[in-house]
Design a protein around this motif. Sequence first.
Motif, short mmCIF file in Angstrom:
data_model
loop_
_atom_site.label_atom_id
_atom_site.label_comp_id
_atom_site.label_asym_id
_atom_site.label_seq_id
_atom_site.Cartn_x
_atom_site.Cartn_y
_atom_site.Cartn_z
N GLY A 48 0.84 -1.01 -0.13
CA GLY A 48 -0.52 0.03 -0.29
C GLY A 48 0.70 1.10 0.30
O GLY A 48 -0.02 2.66 -0.34
N ASN A 49 2.09 0.90 0.96
CA ASN A 49 3.26 2.41 0.70
C ASN A 49 4.45 1.56 0.62
O ASN A 49 4.57 0.53 0.97
CB ASN A 49 2.05 3.05 1.98
N GLN A 52 5.91 -0.43 4.08
CA GLN A 52 5.75 -1.17 4.19
C GLN A 52 6.86 -2.35 3.67
O GLN A 52 7.70 -2.94 3.91
CB GLN A 52 4.77 -1.85 3.50
N ASP A 81 2.75 4.10 9.30
CA ASP A 81 3.54 3.78 8.67
C ASP A 81 4.05 5.17 7.95
O ASP A 81 4.98 5.17 7.06
CB ASP A 81 2.67 2.77 7.27
N TRP A 82 3.10 6.39 7.47
CA TRP A 82 3.47 7.50 7.41
C TRP A 82 4.50 8.00 8.31
O TRP A 82 5.63 8.15 8.04
CB TRP A 82 2.78 8.41 7.12
N TYR A 127 7.75 9.50 -0.33
CA TYR A 127 6.57 8.58 -0.01
C TYR A 127 5.47 8.69 -0.89
O TYR A 127 4.29 7.57 -1.36
CB TYR A 127 6.31 8.74 1.38
N ASP A 128 4.97 9.45 -1.08
CA ASP A 128 3.71 9.68 -2.16
C ASP A 128 3.70 8.85 -3.70
O ASP A 128 3.23 8.06 -3.79
CB ASP A 128 2.27 10.61 -2.22
N CYS A 130 6.04 7.30 -4.53
CA CYS A 130 6.71 5.68 -4.82
C CYS A 130 5.26 5.19 -4.29
O CYS A 130 5.26 3.84 -4.78
CB CYS A 130 7.45 5.67 -3.59
N SER A 131 4.66 5.48 -3.03
CA SER A 131 3.82 4.70 -2.91
C SER A 131 2.52 4.34 -4.06
O SER A 131 1.04 3.31 -4.00
CB SER A 131 2.32 5.72 -1.45
N GLN A 132 1.95 6.13 -4.31
CA GLN A 132 1.61 5.46 -5.63
C GLN A 132 1.34 4.16 -6.78
O GLN A 132 1.11 3.38 -7.52
CB GLN A 132 1.53 6.65 -6.61
N GLN A 135 1.40 1.18 -5.96
CA GLN A 135 -0.71 0.66 -5.41
C GLN A 135 -0.77 0.09 -7.43
O GLN A 135 -2.05 -0.34 -7.41
CB GLN A 135 -1.49 1.94 -5.27
#
Length: 480
Positions: A48-49, A52, A81-82, A127-128, A130-132, A135
């Motif tokens: 999810g991000n 993890q 997680d953030w 973070y945003d 890579c998390s995107q 997903q």
Amino acid sequence: MKEFLDENFLLRTKTAQRLYHDYAKDMPVIDYHCHLPTQQIADDVQFGNLAQPWLSGDHYKWRAMRTNGVPEDYCTGSRSDWEKFQKWAETVPFTLRNPLYHWTHLELQRYFNVHEVLNADTARRIYDECSQKLQTPAYSVRNLLRKMNVKLVCTTDDPIDSLEFHLKLKDDGFEIPILPAFRPDNAMDASDPQKMLGYIKKLEKVTNIAISSFDDFLYALQNRHDFFASVGCSVSDHGLEEICADDFTGSEVDAIFNKIHSGKMLNADEQRKFRSAMLIHFAEWDWEKGWVQQFHLGALRNNKSRMMQTLGKDSGWDSIGDFSQARPLAKFLDKLDSNNRLAKTIIYNLNPADNELVATMIGNFNDGTVAGKIQWGAAWWFLDQRDGMVKQLNALSNMSLLSRFVGMLTDSRSFLSFPRHEYFRRILCDLFGDEIENGEMPADPDWVGKIIKDICYHNAVNYFNWQQKLQPLTMKESVK
Ligand SMILES: [Zn+2]
């Protein structure tokens, strides 16, 4: 001044750059020892991000964060997680000169095409982004393996493991073989009789064999060894402080086992004798099946009892031990060799003081049947960084044959660790490049390039006999 972490990172000469880009870079990855969770590959999990896959289970990062003054709650605790990621990002600038700094940025570049430096200011953006990406289906764990050109993986499994996820992967026809490795540490450790009795119960259940004697115990374990082989396993692994090679008789071991079975505590001699017997039996089975046996020696584990009680093992409380390796190692290998039962063997040492010891030990038992039959494993764990690798590669060159080395492995729990192979390859090419430029080695790129490709890939394929399991190389991988 060179750019930070550009395409010629760690490649200090023109020749090193040529060797890496022409020969090493495109070679596929064989990860013959790691701790990846097979279930996540079977389920083709998507994270999810970025926290993890990066922070859960990574005790290297936790140690750095603790050292940097980050409270435990942000490492293994209940923070989001953030929040954990933010603390890691704040820590990264303080990891300069630790391999984590290089690994972090290599991983951001290779998986996510992020070329920024990670710190408190860039944390949210990275973070945003890579998390995107994580997903999207392109970042499922199977696709992460494909992205890194991984051709084969060996996990690490207890004999009582059902291997259901390895079987599922086989059924699914996933093109990258995910093979189990037989790691019977729990079947040798008789320091806690209650724990051992619990293990015996599980072994009975999984094999359907009633265990009341040492022979039963061996029979049940051998049954699991056969089962592992049927699922494609051809590698064993043992994590030990030191090899135990005490002499033992059958009746002594029978009596020790009866003591375990009745829940009695063993004294130190009995524990060693039991472990010595188990090691010989496992080694003989490995030899009979033509497996490769691996020994990870020298970790002093679980040193902080307060945290061991709350977090359990593998959470960052281990360090380098100072065990006396040479005599028991020589005795163990000699016992097997004397009976013509010595399987192909890889020995990894955690204490760098044992480097030359292992580099010379392997030469005692190479017998001309297989090139590099007894291997000194790649620089491992605390030594898995440039200094540790260079020392290992130099001692191996000086005292054995670097050209026959089976090369790098991640030994990791994370799907984002595969750039460690790249890191190793760059260091390897830098060493060769340096000596060519200094006139210490002929400027024969074809021959040196072949040796580099062998160490990156072919030696491992041939050593483990995995030719039939692998997809043919593409043009890019096989040219030159
Ligand atoms: Zn390992």
